[in-house]
Motif scaffolding. Sequence first.
Motif, short mmCIF file in Angstrom:
data_model
loop_
_atom_site.label_atom_id
_atom_site.label_comp_id
_atom_site.label_asym_id
_atom_site.label_seq_id
_atom_site.Cartn_x
_atom_site.Cartn_y
_atom_site.Cartn_z
N TYR A 1 0.87 -1.18 0.00
CA TYR A 1 0.00 0.00 0.00
C TYR A 1 0.90 1.22 0.00
O TYR A 1 1.87 1.24 0.74
CB TYR A 1 -0.88 0.03 1.25
N VAL A 2 0.53 2.22 -0.80
CA VAL A 2 1.34 3.44 -0.91
C VAL A 2 2.83 3.11 -0.97
O VAL A 2 3.66 3.80 -0.38
CB VAL A 2 1.01 4.48 0.19
N ALA A 3 3.14 2.05 -1.72
CA ALA A 3 4.53 1.66 -1.99
C ALA A 3 5.33 1.26 -0.76
O ALA A 3 6.56 1.32 -0.75
CB ALA A 3 5.27 2.74 -2.78
N THR A 4 4.63 0.80 0.27
CA THR A 4 5.34 0.23 1.42
C THR A 4 4.48 -0.88 2.00
O THR A 4 3.42 -1.21 1.46
CB THR A 4 5.71 1.32 2.46
N HIS B 1 1.91 -2.80 4.54
CA HIS B 1 0.70 -2.31 5.18
C HIS B 1 0.99 -2.02 6.66
O HIS B 1 1.70 -2.77 7.32
CB HIS B 1 -0.42 -3.35 5.07
N TRP B 2 0.43 -0.91 7.13
CA TRP B 2 0.72 -0.50 8.51
C TRP B 2 0.29 -1.55 9.54
O TRP B 2 0.85 -1.57 10.64
CB TRP B 2 0.08 0.86 8.82
N VAL C 1 3.34 -3.58 10.50
CA VAL C 1 4.27 -2.83 11.35
C VAL C 1 3.65 -2.59 12.73
O VAL C 1 4.34 -2.64 13.75
CB VAL C 1 4.68 -1.50 10.68
N TYR D 1 1.35 -3.43 -9.37
CA TYR D 1 2.19 -3.09 -10.52
C TYR D 1 3.67 -3.31 -10.22
O TYR D 1 4.09 -3.24 -9.06
CB TYR D 1 1.98 -1.63 -10.89
N GLN E 1 5.96 -1.24 -10.76
CA GLN E 1 6.51 -0.02 -10.16
C GLN E 1 5.76 0.34 -8.88
O GLN E 1 5.79 1.49 -8.42
CB GLN E 1 6.45 1.13 -11.17
N GLY E 2 5.08 -0.64 -8.29
CA GLY E 2 4.23 -0.37 -7.13
C GLY E 2 4.93 -0.30 -5.80
O GLY E 2 4.35 0.14 -4.81
N GLY E 3 6.17 -0.75 -5.75
CA GLY E 3 6.90 -0.61 -4.50
C GLY E 3 6.98 -1.89 -3.67
O GLY E 3 7.21 -1.82 -2.46
N SER E 4 6.85 -3.04 -4.31
CA SER E 4 6.82 -4.29 -3.54
C SER E 4 8.13 -4.57 -2.82
O SER E 4 8.14 -5.08 -1.71
CB SER E 4 6.45 -5.46 -4.45
N ASP E 5 9.26 -4.24 -3.43
CA ASP E 5 10.49 -4.53 -2.67
C ASP E 5 10.76 -3.48 -1.61
O ASP E 5 11.37 -3.79 -0.59
CB ASP E 5 11.73 -4.78 -3.52
N SER E 6 10.27 -2.27 -1.81
CA SER E 6 10.31 -1.30 -0.70
C SER E 6 9.46 -1.82 0.45
O SER E 6 9.82 -1.67 1.62
CB SER E 6 9.80 0.06 -1.17
N LEU F 1 2.43 -9.83 -8.63
CA LEU F 1 1.78 -8.63 -9.15
C LEU F 1 0.46 -9.02 -9.81
O LEU F 1 0.46 -9.79 -10.77
CB LEU F 1 2.68 -7.97 -10.18
#
Lengths: 163, 163, 163, 163
Positions: D59-62, D64-65, D68, D92, D94-99, D134
């Motif tokens: 979510y939002v390239a990180t 899910h809260w 955490v 996607y 470019q969605g940020g999955s590895d971030s 993805l």
Amino acid sequence: MKIGIIYYTHGGHTQEMAEQIAEGIKSKDIEVRLFSLDDQLDDNYLNDCVGIIFGTPTYVATSHWRVVEWLTSNKSVKLGGKLGGCFATAHYAQGGSDSAIMSIVGVLLTKGMLVYSGGAALGKPFIHHGPVALDAEGTHYEEAKKMFTIFGERFANKALELF
Amino acid sequence: MKIGIIYYTHGGHTQEMAEQIAEGIKSKDIEVRLFSLDDQLDDNYLNDCVGIIFGTPTYVATSHWRVVEWLTSNKSVKLGGKLGGCFATAHYAQGGSDSAIMSIVGVLLTKGMLVYSGGAALGKPFIHHGPVALDAEGTHYEEAKKMFTIFGERFANKALELF
Amino acid sequence: MKIGIIYYTHGGHTQEMAEQIAEGIKSKDIEVRLFSLDDQLDDNYLNDCVGIIFGTPTYVATSHWRVVEWLTSNKSVKLGGKLGGCFATAHYAQGGSDSAIMSIVGVLLTKGMLVYSGGAALGKPFIHHGPVALDAEGTHYEEAKKMFTIFGERFANKALELF
Amino acid sequence: MKIGIIYYTHGGHTQEMAEQIAEGIKSKDIEVRLFSLDDQLDDNYLNDCVGIIFGTPTYVATSHWRVVEWLTSNKSVKLGGKLGGCFATAHYAQGGSDSAIMSIVGVLLTKGMLVYSGGAALGKPFIHHGPVALDAEGTHYEEAKKMFTIFGERFANKALELF
């Protein structure tokens, strides 16, 4: 011109540093308001802002989940196109404060913000990803306050220049 | 108005995507030039740019060290205050392309740039940290080209708006 | 049992902290050798190691490109399955030392290492991503030395436990 | 020998990939149980585990809260010394999955875990920081399932080897 600071605070340190930043912004004759994530946010005010700064304590070496929760859930405050900045408080130098900041930077990019810290381009103090205050490393916490105010000034100057 | 794209390419994919971005920038009547890190950069041109985009292949799940080497060593091109963006190519979805982009984002912040991707704020395609093309995931590489051009358009629009 | 420490040093601080870690490892009766990336590495020794620790100065808020260059190019030292750790030196609290460490952590995972810092699980000092020493924050640099030695002890203990 | 998988799922994709990983673990004759963060966790079981894998949607390239949040609040499950792994689902490339994965890796290190993905050291499929699926990139989601099972097998093999 308006700027907002949104933060989560547990023991008060992140709020105190938000206030330091606000001093710097006010010194440039820009209106600034602080919003704790424990209180009701003023969406109208925040939508009017040209820039929003996010503050977080560092927990488990990343940003507090309450900040990411708000950034994930928020639909009413439009962030895209605004100037964005981040800061963090932490206990220790090895505590993960810049990981905390970068975890928010990635979200702000995803929200379409122009992310800005001033970096090392404006001379000392160099503020790489955003200002950091450490409360368990000697007198760092007190000494860092001035850097937070300077960060506020620099962020405000950039907002005046761009918008 | 001028924009530059600085990239390192090994097999040519990162260069090809740089060219796609350049198409988008040119479509907004902004001058754009591409610089491979294997060639001599034109410091005068780059200093005149309002924005610089950095492109990297993904190696060992991060940006190629040649990009960071340039960002570490460069003293002659002033990056502070310019619009900054990043993109990456990679083989696989799990290859670390966003980590590659974010590793450069952190440096661009440190250099005082205004880091911008457009994010999800401009509708589809959502470009979170920056555009990514995967050459070993079906037809992703070819299909991603259009997204890179759109990224160029968005970056150019933001430059026109700000400067 | 053998452990290696690979580091890049510019002014000597990262080397000095590598030596502090080595003290901690030696105190557990494990052989340890230090390798500067400016010198020839001993691939045979490193291949015999059960764990390798990587040290970097923090430049532009990330790891020095020389460390990533080695990790990208190295084909002769097998890292997969070994215990991996990281540490960093930096000037300032807001300088990006954890970002530097995490930039290497991502690579070590990609190399198949078991990445370990001890974290907060072993009591104080809490060493979140890896130990950090700041040379421009009061007396932090000198005081941090003990933490680096403790990191060496903890890393060595874990190696003894696992292998 | 026991392994646990803790995940947050919104639309079911992260749960489905958790089940794929579980298949791989079970094939090595290790007991595995899955825990959604929407349900009550079994602390006794998790404390008995030699390894825990965390799964998150992006979510939002990180991450899910909710993941955490659990990692921040949990006091009853001891993570230190266990093998830790991460995976993510995203829309996607470019969605940020590895971030997302790396945002959890940093926390697991802080908790004292041995973080492990297998990386590129075990041959294809290369699983850099952790497996990614993805759902909006052609047939990637379905094709990725096998990689998740292989990740489970590799994680299980490493657990058998170490503990």
